[in-house]
Structure formats: C-alpha cells, structure tokens
Design a protein around this motif. Structure first.
Motif, PDB file in Angstrom:
ATOM      1  N   GLU A 138      22.677 -20.242 -40.934  1.00 55.72           N
ATOM      2  CA  GLU A 138      23.396 -21.031 -39.918  1.00 55.72           C
ATOM      3  C   GLU A 138      23.261 -21.306 -38.274  1.00 55.72           C
ATOM      4  N   ALA A 139      22.331 -20.544 -38.462  1.00 57.03           N
ATOM      5  CA  ALA A 139      21.357 -20.437 -36.723  1.00 57.03           C
ATOM      6  C   ALA A 139      20.487 -21.280 -36.980  1.00 57.03           C
ATOM      7  N   ARG A 140      19.956 -21.946 -35.954  1.00 57.53           N
ATOM      8  CA  ARG A 140      19.034 -22.274 -35.041  1.00 57.53           C
ATOM      9  C   ARG A 140      17.643 -21.812 -35.255  1.00 57.53           C
ATOM     10  N   VAL A 141      16.605 -22.024 -35.258  1.00 59.74           N
ATOM     11  CA  VAL A 141      15.120 -21.886 -35.546  1.00 59.74           C
ATOM     12  C   VAL A 141      15.435 -21.134 -33.642  1.00 59.74           C
ATOM     13  N   ASP A 142      15.524 -21.330 -32.842  1.00 62.18           N
ATOM     14  CA  ASP A 142      15.802 -21.338 -31.448  1.00 62.18           C
ATOM     15  C   ASP A 142      16.496 -19.840 -31.898  1.00 62.18           C
ATOM     16  N   ASP A 143      17.920 -19.924 -32.642  1.00 64.28           N
ATOM     17  CA  ASP A 143      18.954 -19.051 -32.223  1.00 64.28           C
ATOM     18  C   ASP A 143      17.355 -17.525 -33.400  1.00 64.28           C
TER      19      ASP A 143
ATOM     20  N   ASN B 115      16.579 -11.899 -38.566  1.00 67.92           N
ATOM     21  CA  ASN B 115      16.492 -12.592 -37.455  1.00 67.92           C
ATOM     22  C   ASN B 115      14.898 -13.206 -37.540  1.00 67.92           C
ATOM     23  N   VAL B 116      14.306 -12.027 -37.894  1.00 66.19           N
ATOM     24  CA  VAL B 116      12.366 -12.197 -37.549  1.00 66.19           C
ATOM     25  C   VAL B 116      11.856 -12.991 -39.404  1.00 66.19           C
ATOM     26  N   GLU B 117      12.881 -11.909 -40.330  1.00 67.26           N
ATOM     27  CA  GLU B 117      12.482 -12.508 -41.343  1.00 67.26           C
ATOM     28  C   GLU B 117      12.321 -14.089 -42.270  1.00 67.26           C
ATOM     29  N   ALA B 118      14.003 -14.411 -41.554  1.00 72.00           N
ATOM     30  CA  ALA B 118      13.962 -15.780 -41.744  1.00 72.00           C
ATOM     31  C   ALA B 118      13.279 -16.166 -40.962  1.00 72.00           C
ATOM     32  N   LEU B 119      13.277 -16.355 -39.938  1.00 73.33           N
ATOM     33  CA  LEU B 119      12.368 -16.411 -39.514  1.00 73.33           C
ATOM     34  C   LEU B 119      10.603 -17.448 -39.739  1.00 73.33           C
TER      35      LEU B 119
ATOM     36  N   MET C 193       3.276 -17.279 -33.629  1.00 76.93           N
ATOM     37  CA  MET C 193       3.129 -18.704 -34.963  1.00 76.93           C
ATOM     38  C   MET C 193       4.528 -19.529 -34.542  1.00 76.93           C
ATOM     39  N   ALA C 194       5.539 -19.006 -34.642  1.00 76.02           N
ATOM     40  CA  ALA C 194       6.964 -20.120 -34.684  1.00 76.02           C
ATOM     41  C   ALA C 194       6.849 -20.932 -33.477  1.00 76.02           C
ATOM     42  N   ALA C 195       5.907 -20.679 -31.735  1.00 77.71           N
ATOM     43  CA  ALA C 195       6.175 -21.214 -30.452  1.00 77.71           C
ATOM     44  C   ALA C 195       5.308 -22.486 -30.944  1.00 77.71           C
TER      45      ALA C 195
ATOM     46  N   ALA D  85      16.279 -26.988 -35.056  1.00 78.72           N
ATOM     47  CA  ALA D  85      17.036 -27.492 -36.673  1.00 78.72           C
ATOM     48  C   ALA D  85      17.414 -25.582 -37.018  1.00 78.72           C
ATOM     49  N   THR D  86      18.278 -25.806 -38.003  1.00 78.79           N
ATOM     50  CA  THR D  86      19.323 -25.019 -38.516  1.00 78.79           C
ATOM     51  C   THR D  86      18.097 -24.293 -40.023  1.00 78.79           C
ATOM     52  N   ALA D  87      18.072 -22.786 -40.026  1.00 78.21           N
ATOM     53  CA  ALA D  87      16.818 -22.095 -40.749  1.00 78.21           C
ATOM     54  C   ALA D  87      17.291 -23.013 -42.556  1.00 78.21           C
ATOM     55  N   SER D  88      18.803 -23.798 -42.954  1.00 76.11           N
ATOM     56  CA  SER D  88      19.177 -23.720 -43.878  1.00 76.11           C
ATOM     57  C   SER D  88      18.396 -24.784 -43.993  1.00 76.11           C
ATOM     58  N   ALA D  89      18.309 -25.608 -42.769  1.00 78.67           N
ATOM     59  CA  ALA D  89      17.459 -27.145 -43.140  1.00 78.67           C
ATOM     60  C   ALA D  89      15.736 -26.914 -44.099  1.00 78.67           C
ATOM     61  N   TYR D  90      15.663 -26.059 -43.637  1.00 79.16           N
ATOM     62  CA  TYR D  90      14.134 -25.814 -44.185  1.00 79.16           C
ATOM     63  C   TYR D  90      13.929 -24.649 -45.551  1.00 79.16           C
ATOM     64  N   VAL D  91      14.673 -23.809 -45.262  1.00 82.61           N
ATOM     65  CA  VAL D  91      15.166 -22.595 -46.331  1.00 82.61           C
ATOM     66  C   VAL D  91      16.659 -23.075 -47.160  1.00 82.61           C
TER      67      VAL D  91
END
Length: 395
Positions: free
Chosen positions: A148-153, A219-223, A118-120, A132-138
C-alpha cells in the motif's frame, strides 16, 4: 515500558559479535549460501590510474586517547580493505586480515543504495512510476505495509510496519530477516517465513506511509520485487545490465539467494573494493566514465538535492544513539551528509561504506568486520574520510 532487546540477549545472534565469524561471512558469503553472479560483461577492465599518497601519517582526529591515524582507525573498525580515490586516481589502497584486491567482500546495506540507483534510472526512463503503489506492480503485496506504499515511500524508508503481529523493534527484525534468508541462523524451533516473499506478506501497516522515516529492510526487498516485475530480470541481471557491465569492472560481483532463488537485495551483495570504487567515481563524475554516460546525469546529480516534499530532511543514522541530534538526509536509499562538500554515502553493517564527496573530488571505499555491540563504539569512519579529503585538497 518495554525496551529494545539487546543483541547480546538474543542467543542466536551472537555470531554477529564474534569478529572471526563476521570476517568469515563478509569474505566468503558464496561459500556459505547459494549465490548468483552479477556479470562484469565482455569489455576489458577500466584502468584505475594511481598516484600514491602517504595517508598513514595523516592526523585524522584527536580523541581522548590521542591523535587518530589510519592504523588506529583500522584497528578500531576491524578494517579488511580501504581504497581512496582523489581526482580520479587511486591514492591509497590497503588490504588486511587476508583480504585481497580481487576478492569480493560483503557490502551489507550499502547494497540498498545500488538498488536505489537502478530504481531512479528506471523512473528517469519512464519505466517506473514513483507515485504508484507497490501493489500496482506486485498485486500479491496488496494489503501489506509495503504493497500500500508508493514507490517513493519505499525509496525513502517511509513505511510503518509490524511483522506477524509483533511490535516493531529494529534489532529484532533485522535478525529475523537474517533468519529468513539463512537457515543456519535460525533459532531452535523457528517456524517463521523461509523466503523473502513470505516475509513481506506478514508485514502490516501501523501508520500511513510517507509520514515517518523508519529504516527497514522490507522497503528494499519490496522495491526489488517491483523492479523484477517491470523488467522481467533478476536483481543480479538488472544490476549487471544497468550498471556493472558498464563500469569496466575487474570482477563479477554476486548476491546471496533465499530458498526461492531470490536475491537478498537489501544487503546480500558482495564485490571488490576496486569495483565499488568505480561506482563512486562514476557518481562523482555525474554518472559518466571516460566520456560515456553510465546512468542518467540527473540521477547522479540529484542524490543530494532531490528529497521530495513531505519526507524528513533530517533523519537519525541507525547506529547513532537514540539521543543524538539528527544530522543526515535520506534520498533514494542514499545517506546524504548535508556538509559543505555535497557528500553522500552507501552504508552497511560492520563498517561497509562507499563515500562520495564531489567538492572534495573524493571517493572512499571501506570494508570492515567490526563487532556490533553497545560495548564497542563505532569507528569514526566518516569523520576520517572527510579529513582525508581536506588533507588531499590542501596538499
């Protein structure tokens, strides 16, 4: 030096080493926890052609105890269901221990890979920025290890984390996660988070993201929370819209929910073997089924080749011994085997697998209720799958 606490020493986790309890959970999750369905849509179920093959007689592996065949593998893996597709047809389908073709079964961490699809897909469509960092969305994840991690992380298990000030220990944190989403699994006196979002907010970074591989549910729950924010849909609705309603699935799937009504995206998903096989066949065919593109072709075809620069090309499988050689890659929440057949898989605890091998023209779904204990060696599922594919291609 402090070592990893054996699961057998965690009194409140012993249910995970009781095969009867495991099977109850893997086959009846929605009877034990709140759940939300993933709708199969209005279209009729897509027919799965059949071309039966007698795989029970095939010699899979030679072990110290002799030649391993499927019946012995099923006993070792506490198999509940196994389905094999070759060149688009079902060649083998077996259900054990009361499992039935129409009954959804716990997929465990194999669900991570479906979220990766879904993410891809959303990134391919320009709705999600991998850099983008996850915090940019959440925004409320700001300051946490995941925010502070990127979506790719997040897609590559690239965070280093400590929860609530504890030194990180994977088995302990896995069980603590179960306690978050399932009140019946909480130890006496538990005073920790009672929802996934509360749990994520206790995560603090212990190193820079994108530098090491650490297989961690957060990681997955944050994504998943990122995807909910950008689409406005629950994880169940998003999976239904992007994937499930386009597969020709026979049955609804479902996710179990936490106390906030949020899906346990990293492992709370259940579906039938036949419908999970439809995911695998779609991927084997470059993201298409019967001439209709379900997910972008590039998303399907780059699972084995798209590991970004900076991420480890070789990582250790969670169930492997600490001293085992690294043999796998990890990309967009999929395990990549780096074998001659371009094989990759979604994998979950207790023996859940969706195995796709394009060059062998093979898809295998395995559901199990295997005990997780150092005293019980893991069944050689992947080796068996590969041998089945080689056998079918040579027949």
């Amino acid at each position: 030096m402090t070592g990893t606490t054996p699961l057998s020493d965690l009194l409140w986790t012993r249910g995970y080493m009781d095969p009867t309890w495991i099977r109850r959970f893997t086959s009846a999750g929605r009877e034990l926890s709140p759940s939300r369905r993933v709708w199969r849509g209005r279209e009729p179920a897509r027919h799965l052609p059949e071309s039966p093959s007698d795989l029970d007689a095939v010699d899979l592996l030679t072990t110290g105890a002799g030649t391993l065949k499927l019946p012995e593998l099923f006993a070792a893996a506490q198999t509940d269901a196994m389905l094999v597709m070759h060149r688009g047809s079902v060649v083998y389908e077996r259900y054990l221990h009361g499992a039935e073709a129409h009954t959804p079964h716990f997929n465990a961490s194999a669900a991570k890979s479906y979220l990766g699809l879904m993410a891809a897909t959303l990134a391919h469509e320009g709705l999600l920025d991998r850099t983008a960092t996850a915090s940019a969305y959440v925004p409320e994840l700001g300051g946490t290890a995941f925010g502070e991690a990127r979506v790719d992380d997040l897609l590559h298990m690239g965070t280093q984390v400590s929860y609530a000030g504890r030194a990180y220990d994977k088995p302990t944190e896995a069980q603590r996660y179960f306690a978050v989403i399932a009140p019946q699994l909480r130890p006496f006196g538990y005073a920790g988070p009672t929802s996934i979002r509360e749990h994520l907010l206790t995560a603090r970074p212990t190193g820079a993201p994108g530098t090491e591989f650490c297989y961690e549910n957060g990681n997955v729950e944050a994504l998943a929370e990122v995807l909910r924010r950008i689409t406005g849909l629950s994880t169940s609705a998003l999976l239904g819209e992007l994937l499930w309603s386009k597969l020709g699935a026979e049955e609804d799937a479902y996710y179990v929910l936490d106390s906030d009504g949020v899906e346990a995206a990293c492992g709370g998903f259940s579906a039938t073997a036949r419908d999970v096989a439809r995911i695998g066949e779609m991927l084997r065919c470059g993201g298409a089924l019967e001439g209709r593109q379900v997910i972008p072709e590039r998303v399907a075809t780059t699972i084995t080749s798209g590991v970004p620069d900076g991420y480890p090309r070789r990582v250790r499988f969670p169930a492997a011994p600490e001293d085992s050689p690294a043999t796998l890659s990890y990309h967009d929440l999929w395990w990549v085997l780096n074998d001659p057949y371009d094989s990759y898989m979604a994998s979950g605890i207790h023996g859940q697998r969706l195995f796709v091998s394009p060059r062998l023209e093979l898809v295998v779904v395995h559901f199990g209720s295997q005990v997780m204990s150092p005293a019980v060696p893991p069944a050689p599922l992947v080796q068996a799958f590969l041998q089945i594919g080689v056998h079918l291609n040579s027949a």
